[in-house]
Design a protein around this motif. Structure first.
Motif, PDB file in Angstrom:
ATOM      1  N   THR A 217       0.812  -1.223   0.000  1.00  0.00           N
ATOM      2  CA  THR A 217       0.000   0.000   0.000  1.00  0.00           C
ATOM      3  C   THR A 217       0.845   1.273   0.000  1.00  0.00           C
ATOM      4  O   THR A 217       0.309   2.359  -0.173  1.00  0.00           O
ATOM      5  CB  THR A 217      -0.925   0.032   1.226  1.00  0.00           C
ATOM      6  OG1 THR A 217      -0.117  -0.019   2.407  1.00  0.00           O
ATOM      7  CG2 THR A 217      -1.900  -1.131   1.207  1.00  0.00           C
TER       8      THR A 217
ATOM      9  N   PRO B 174      -4.945  -0.447 -10.906  1.00  0.00           N
ATOM     10  CA  PRO B 174      -5.000  -0.495  -9.450  1.00  0.00           C
ATOM     11  C   PRO B 174      -3.612  -0.763  -8.854  1.00  0.00           C
ATOM     12  O   PRO B 174      -2.793  -1.458  -9.457  1.00  0.00           O
ATOM     13  CB  PRO B 174      -5.955  -1.656  -9.161  1.00  0.00           C
ATOM     14  CG  PRO B 174      -5.884  -2.513 -10.379  1.00  0.00           C
ATOM     15  CD  PRO B 174      -5.630  -1.581 -11.524  1.00  0.00           C
TER      16      PRO B 174
ATOM     17  N   ASN C 111       2.777   3.254  -5.280  1.00  0.00           N
ATOM     18  CA  ASN C 111       1.689   3.269  -6.254  1.00  0.00           C
ATOM     19  C   ASN C 111       2.162   2.881  -7.643  1.00  0.00           C
ATOM     20  O   ASN C 111       2.270   3.725  -8.536  1.00  0.00           O
ATOM     21  CB  ASN C 111       1.018   4.643  -6.280  1.00  0.00           C
ATOM     22  CG  ASN C 111       0.344   4.966  -4.969  1.00  0.00           C
ATOM     23  OD1 ASN C 111      -0.131   4.071  -4.283  1.00  0.00           O
ATOM     24  ND2 ASN C 111       0.309   6.216  -4.605  1.00  0.00           N
TER      25      ASN C 111
ATOM     26  N   LEU D 150     -11.518  -6.901   1.916  1.00  0.00           N
ATOM     27  CA  LEU D 150     -12.340  -7.845   1.161  1.00  0.00           C
ATOM     28  C   LEU D 150     -11.538  -9.118   0.910  1.00  0.00           C
ATOM     29  O   LEU D 150     -10.307  -9.098   0.897  1.00  0.00           O
ATOM     30  CB  LEU D 150     -12.784  -7.229  -0.167  1.00  0.00           C
ATOM     31  CG  LEU D 150     -13.746  -6.051  -0.068  1.00  0.00           C
ATOM     32  CD1 LEU D 150     -14.115  -5.546  -1.455  1.00  0.00           C
ATOM     33  CD2 LEU D 150     -14.999  -6.419   0.721  1.00  0.00           C
TER      34      LEU D 150
ATOM     35  N   TYR E 188      -3.488  -5.645  -6.387  1.00  0.00           N
ATOM     36  CA  TYR E 188      -4.045  -6.561  -7.372  1.00  0.00           C
ATOM     37  C   TYR E 188      -3.452  -7.951  -7.194  1.00  0.00           C
ATOM     38  O   TYR E 188      -2.413  -8.131  -6.538  1.00  0.00           O
ATOM     39  CB  TYR E 188      -3.737  -6.066  -8.803  1.00  0.00           C
ATOM     40  CG  TYR E 188      -2.258  -5.924  -9.030  1.00  0.00           C
ATOM     41  CD1 TYR E 188      -1.510  -6.975  -9.539  1.00  0.00           C
ATOM     42  CD2 TYR E 188      -1.591  -4.768  -8.661  1.00  0.00           C
ATOM     43  CE1 TYR E 188      -0.138  -6.868  -9.682  1.00  0.00           C
ATOM     44  CE2 TYR E 188      -0.229  -4.648  -8.798  1.00  0.00           C
ATOM     45  CZ  TYR E 188       0.496  -5.708  -9.314  1.00  0.00           C
ATOM     46  OH  TYR E 188       1.853  -5.606  -9.436  1.00  0.00           O
TER      47      TYR E 188
ATOM     48  N   PRO F 187      -8.380  -6.625  -9.339  1.00  0.00           N
ATOM     49  CA  PRO F 187      -8.059  -5.566  -8.385  1.00  0.00           C
ATOM     50  C   PRO F 187      -8.403  -6.036  -6.978  1.00  0.00           C
ATOM     51  O   PRO F 187      -9.333  -6.826  -6.791  1.00  0.00           O
ATOM     52  CB  PRO F 187      -8.949  -4.400  -8.819  1.00  0.00           C
ATOM     53  CG  PRO F 187     -10.026  -5.004  -9.627  1.00  0.00           C
ATOM     54  CD  PRO F 187      -9.496  -6.284 -10.198  1.00  0.00           C
ATOM     55  N   LEU F 188      -7.640  -5.591  -6.006  1.00  0.00           N
ATOM     56  CA  LEU F 188      -7.874  -5.975  -4.613  1.00  0.00           C
ATOM     57  C   LEU F 188      -8.313  -4.764  -3.814  1.00  0.00           C
ATOM     58  O   LEU F 188      -7.921  -3.637  -4.103  1.00  0.00           O
ATOM     59  CB  LEU F 188      -6.595  -6.557  -3.997  1.00  0.00           C
ATOM     60  CG  LEU F 188      -5.968  -7.756  -4.712  1.00  0.00           C
ATOM     61  CD1 LEU F 188      -4.703  -8.193  -3.990  1.00  0.00           C
ATOM     62  CD2 LEU F 188      -6.961  -8.908  -4.800  1.00  0.00           C
ATOM     63  N   THR F 189      -9.114  -5.020  -2.791  1.00  0.00           N
ATOM     64  CA  THR F 189      -9.555  -3.982  -1.878  1.00  0.00           C
ATOM     65  C   THR F 189      -9.269  -4.466  -0.463  1.00  0.00           C
ATOM     66  O   THR F 189      -9.650  -5.603  -0.112  1.00  0.00           O
ATOM     67  CB  THR F 189     -11.067  -3.713  -2.045  1.00  0.00           C
ATOM     68  OG1 THR F 189     -11.313  -3.333  -3.404  1.00  0.00           O
ATOM     69  CG2 THR F 189     -11.534  -2.606  -1.116  1.00  0.00           C
ATOM     70  N   LEU F 190      -8.588  -3.637   0.321  1.00  0.00           N
ATOM     71  CA  LEU F 190      -8.299  -4.006   1.698  1.00  0.00           C
ATOM     72  C   LEU F 190      -9.593  -4.312   2.438  1.00  0.00           C
ATOM     73  O   LEU F 190     -10.584  -3.593   2.305  1.00  0.00           O
ATOM     74  CB  LEU F 190      -7.546  -2.888   2.403  1.00  0.00           C
ATOM     75  CG  LEU F 190      -6.119  -2.622   1.896  1.00  0.00           C
ATOM     76  CD1 LEU F 190      -5.510  -1.443   2.629  1.00  0.00           C
ATOM     77  CD2 LEU F 190      -5.241  -3.845   2.029  1.00  0.00           C
TER      78      LEU F 190
END
Length: 130
Positions: free
Chosen positions: A42, A68, A45, A97, A71, A92-95
């Motif tokens: 994180t 993103p 970027n 989830l 990912y 794509p990844l989401t913190l």
């Protein structure tokens, strides 16, 4: 053969480190090794999967204009007749989830599921992190 590359902050902190990571993945693909990349860093970027595709030539329209930063992606080189194709799967990844499941190709016609969420949960259980 397959390689699962877990991106570290050091892989993304300098241009030469990003190039080295991408070069390693390209070399694996050239040797017909399936490559999965998991990037949960994180603090930097960059999308190394996008940089990998750019170095080979094809693009993934699913990445969009602003790929993103987090990912999970998988890719393999596959021969169709005389031509070589690069197949890719990007998520794509989401913190917060669940992590996705990627195909882990063990042979040209044999893939097993690489369940990243289950692997993460099992690792946390074993290390008594959760």
């Amino acid at each position: 053969m397959a390689a699962v590359e877990i991106v570290s902050p050091a892989n993304k902190d300098r241009a030469e480190h990003r190039r080295a990571f991408v070069a390693k993945c390209v070399a694996l693909l050239e040797n017909r090794v399936y490559v999965a990349i998991v990037d949960l860093v994180t603090t930097r970027n960059f999308n190394l999967y996008g940089e990998l595709l750019a170095s080979i030539g094809p693009t993934d329209p699913g990445l969009g204009q602003d790929p993103p930063n987090l990912y999970a992606a998988a890719c393999r080189a596959r021969r169709t007749g005389e031509a070589w194709l690069l197949e890719g799967w990007a998520n794509p990844l989401t913190l917060g989830l669940p992590l996705p499941t990627l195909p882990l190709w063990l042979a040209e016609d044999l893939a097993v599921p690489l369940d990243l969420e289950e692997s993460y949960e099992e690792t946390c259980r074993i290390l008594r992190i959760a």
